[in-house]
Design a protein around this motif. Structure first.
Motif, PDB file in Angstrom:
ATOM      1  N   THR A 283     -51.937  61.349 -31.281  1.00  0.00           N
ATOM      2  CA  THR A 283     -52.995  61.275 -32.295  1.00  0.00           C
ATOM      3  C   THR A 283     -53.316  59.812 -32.601  1.00  0.00           C
ATOM      4  O   THR A 283     -52.453  58.935 -32.483  1.00  0.00           O
ATOM      5  CB  THR A 283     -52.579  61.976 -33.604  1.00  0.00           C
ATOM      6  OG1 THR A 283     -51.410  61.323 -34.135  1.00  0.00           O
ATOM      7  CG2 THR A 283     -52.281  63.447 -33.369  1.00  0.00           C
ATOM      8  N   THR A 284     -54.553  59.568 -33.028  1.00  0.00           N
ATOM      9  CA  THR A 284     -54.989  58.198 -33.313  1.00  0.00           C
ATOM     10  C   THR A 284     -54.273  57.613 -34.524  1.00  0.00           C
ATOM     11  O   THR A 284     -54.173  56.384 -34.660  1.00  0.00           O
ATOM     12  CB  THR A 284     -56.513  58.154 -33.530  1.00  0.00           C
ATOM     13  OG1 THR A 284     -56.919  56.798 -33.726  1.00  0.00           O
ATOM     14  CG2 THR A 284     -56.921  58.979 -34.741  1.00  0.00           C
ATOM     15  N   ASN A 285     -53.785  58.479 -35.409  1.00  0.00           N
ATOM     16  CA  ASN A 285     -53.043  58.002 -36.591  1.00  0.00           C
ATOM     17  C   ASN A 285     -51.584  58.426 -36.533  1.00  0.00           C
ATOM     18  O   ASN A 285     -50.989  58.806 -37.539  1.00  0.00           O
ATOM     19  CB  ASN A 285     -53.701  58.520 -37.870  1.00  0.00           C
ATOM     20  CG  ASN A 285     -55.020  57.831 -38.172  1.00  0.00           C
ATOM     21  OD1 ASN A 285     -55.142  56.622 -37.977  1.00  0.00           O
ATOM     22  ND2 ASN A 285     -56.004  58.590 -38.624  1.00  0.00           N
ATOM     23  N   HIS A 286     -51.013  58.335 -35.334  1.00  0.00           N
ATOM     24  CA  HIS A 286     -49.598  58.680 -35.168  1.00  0.00           C
ATOM     25  C   HIS A 286     -48.727  57.757 -36.022  1.00  0.00           C
ATOM     26  O   HIS A 286     -49.011  56.553 -36.138  1.00  0.00           O
ATOM     27  CB  HIS A 286     -49.206  58.558 -33.700  1.00  0.00           C
ATOM     28  CG  HIS A 286     -47.882  59.168 -33.385  1.00  0.00           C
ATOM     29  ND1 HIS A 286     -46.690  58.516 -33.618  1.00  0.00           N
ATOM     30  CD2 HIS A 286     -47.561  60.382 -32.845  1.00  0.00           C
ATOM     31  CE1 HIS A 286     -45.687  59.296 -33.230  1.00  0.00           C
ATOM     32  NE2 HIS A 286     -46.188  60.426 -32.759  1.00  0.00           N
ATOM     33  N   PRO A 287     -47.667  58.274 -36.657  1.00  0.00           N
ATOM     34  CA  PRO A 287     -46.796  57.443 -37.513  1.00  0.00           C
ATOM     35  C   PRO A 287     -46.221  56.220 -36.810  1.00  0.00           C
ATOM     36  O   PRO A 287     -45.910  55.218 -37.465  1.00  0.00           O
ATOM     37  CB  PRO A 287     -45.682  58.418 -37.924  1.00  0.00           C
ATOM     38  CG  PRO A 287     -46.298  59.771 -37.822  1.00  0.00           C
ATOM     39  CD  PRO A 287     -47.264  59.698 -36.687  1.00  0.00           C
ATOM     40  N   ALA A 288     -46.100  56.272 -35.470  1.00  0.00           N
ATOM     41  CA  ALA A 288     -45.560  55.125 -34.733  1.00  0.00           C
ATOM     42  C   ALA A 288     -46.497  53.923 -34.773  1.00  0.00           C
ATOM     43  O   ALA A 288     -46.096  52.802 -34.452  1.00  0.00           O
ATOM     44  CB  ALA A 288     -45.287  55.521 -33.286  1.00  0.00           C
ATOM     45  N   LEU A 289     -47.754  54.137 -35.185  1.00  0.00           N
ATOM     46  CA  LEU A 289     -48.727  53.044 -35.256  1.00  0.00           C
ATOM     47  C   LEU A 289     -48.733  52.340 -36.608  1.00  0.00           C
ATOM     48  O   LEU A 289     -49.381  51.317 -36.768  1.00  0.00           O
ATOM     49  CB  LEU A 289     -50.135  53.574 -34.960  1.00  0.00           C
ATOM     50  CG  LEU A 289     -50.511  53.725 -33.489  1.00  0.00           C
ATOM     51  CD1 LEU A 289     -51.841  54.454 -33.350  1.00  0.00           C
ATOM     52  CD2 LEU A 289     -50.579  52.368 -32.813  1.00  0.00           C
TER      53      LEU A 289
END
Length: 407
Positions: A285-291
């Protein structure tokens, strides 16, 4: 700064520098235009773009009846900017060429050339920014020069010159000026400080500068990657470690961008890089927590006023605002000063795609305090979430293993 008579204007062949020279001439300064050639490149039609820009700058200077010079910093640009960029990319970082070019070329080599060779009292550029000197009488040209006996030497004044946002907050370019030296800033004028981009275009049109109004900005990244040796590797899912596909080189990818993975119906996004293995970690996803992260450390921070703000120097901590991309909204933060001059920055909220190699630029109100290159990041929301889950699992396991007391 002493009384200003002769100003050397950096001419790019674009609308901003053209209007800058025009405004200086209208104010009564003795203006000299200088075009800097920093790179040899051809456009899609095989035309040397720097030659075309130089011709446009020359036409403006001719129309204003001011002297014109051309200087080449191709060698300096290669050694002090471009080579550095290549090394940064190879380390998995994403550098900012505009900030480095301003620091090493425009406000160092060009500045020295203007002052020492052309005998300028000051330089001027078409940046949308202002300094604490803009409203002082050192920048108010008089039609009649004062007698030599009244010449005031402002170089003896040691109050630091401060860098402030321009009136056009959308176009404000203090971000790109955040690494320039105090000496250069002290002798720099920004005539567009109080103007908006739309008004500058109107001035250019009224002055007959139609040939500079149609220019389009060229993206630096379009050709830098031609100079890097491909280093293919794997796209690896951060969720389960599964290999999702192959990439041609992790230096072509930056955090947060969409990863083009063949055979995948749904989009995946770059969330991290492993420089050791060459793997690029991707999330679904574009707002993945890893980002998302809320802490980072810079290299030795460059303060515009040379010294850190008194508040920070005294307590080693300070509240201010942060951005690492031009025009992104400012984010409240807490800055901690380290013994080696680097800083830790803790953000009020996690931001998406904080990127090593980019510059952390700090602001206090309208003042740009300076910047430092981002070297390392704190843990991502994904990592923190995994840690919390492991702790909860360990606590639950311990609870289940603990025997009940005998009755």
């Amino acid at each position: 700064m002493g009384f200003i008579r002769h100003v050397v204007c950096a001419m790019s062949g674009g609308v901003d520098s053209s209007v800058t020279a025009l405004l200086l001439k209208r104010r009564g300064y003795n203006v000299t235009g200088v075009f800097m050639k920093n790179w040899d490149s051809l456009d899609e039609k095989g035309v040397c773009t720097s030659e075309r820009d130089c011709e446009d700058a020359y036409r403006v200077c001719q129309s204003l009846n001011i002297p014109f010079h051309q200087v080449s910093y191709v060698k300096e640009y290669w050694h002090e900017v471009f080579s550095n960029l290549l090394k940064e990319y190879e380390k998995g970082r994403t550098p900012n060429p505009d900030i480095l070019c301003n620091k090493h070329i425009k406000f160092n080599h060009f500045y020295q050339y203007a002052i020492n060779t052309l005998g300028a009292d000051a330089i001027a550029t078409g940046h949308y920014a202002r300094t604490s000197q803009e409203d002082e009488d050192v920048f108010q040209q008089k039609n009649i020069a004062p007698p030599v006996t009244l010449f005031r030497n402002r170089f003896e004044i040691r109050n630091p010159v401060r860098l402030y946002k321009g009136a056009d907050l959308f176009k404000d370019q203090t971000f790109f000026l955040s690494q320039i030296s105090q000496d250069a800033l002290r002798r720099t004028m920004f005539p567009l400080a109080g103007l908006t981009k739309d008004f500058v275009k109107k001035i250019a049109a009224e002055a007959g500068f139609e040939h500079v109004l149609m220019k389009k900005e060229r993206k630096f990244e379009d050709f830098i990657l031609e100079y890097l040796e491909p280093k293919p590797g794997n796209f690896v899912s951060i969720e389960d470690g599964k290999i999702m596909g192959k990439h041609k080189g992790w230096f072509t990818l930056t955090l947060g961008q969409r990863a083009r993975i063949g055979g995948q119906r749904d989009p995946w996004f770059v969330v991290d890089k492993d420089v050791t293995t060459g793997d690029v970690l991707v999330g679904p996803t574009t707002n993945h927590p890893a980002l998302f992260r809320d802490t980072l450390q810079t290299d030795r921070f460059h303060w515009i006023t040379v010294d850190p703000p008194p508040e920070l120097a005294k307590t080693q901590m300070m509240e201010c605002h942060f951005r690492f991309i031009h025009q992104m909204p400012l984010t409240p933060c807490t800055v901690t000063l380290n013994m080696d001059g680097s800083v830790w920055i803790t953000l009020s909220q996690p931001l998406r795609a904080l990127t090593p190699g980019q510059f952390a630029v700090l602001y206090k109100g309208d003042e740009c305090l300076g910047s430092g290159k981002i070297l390392r990041l704190g843990p991502s929301e994904h990592t923190l979430q995994q840690g919390r889950e492991r702790m909860m699992a360990a606590a639950l396991d311990k609870e289940q293993r603990t025997p009940e007391p005998a009755s």
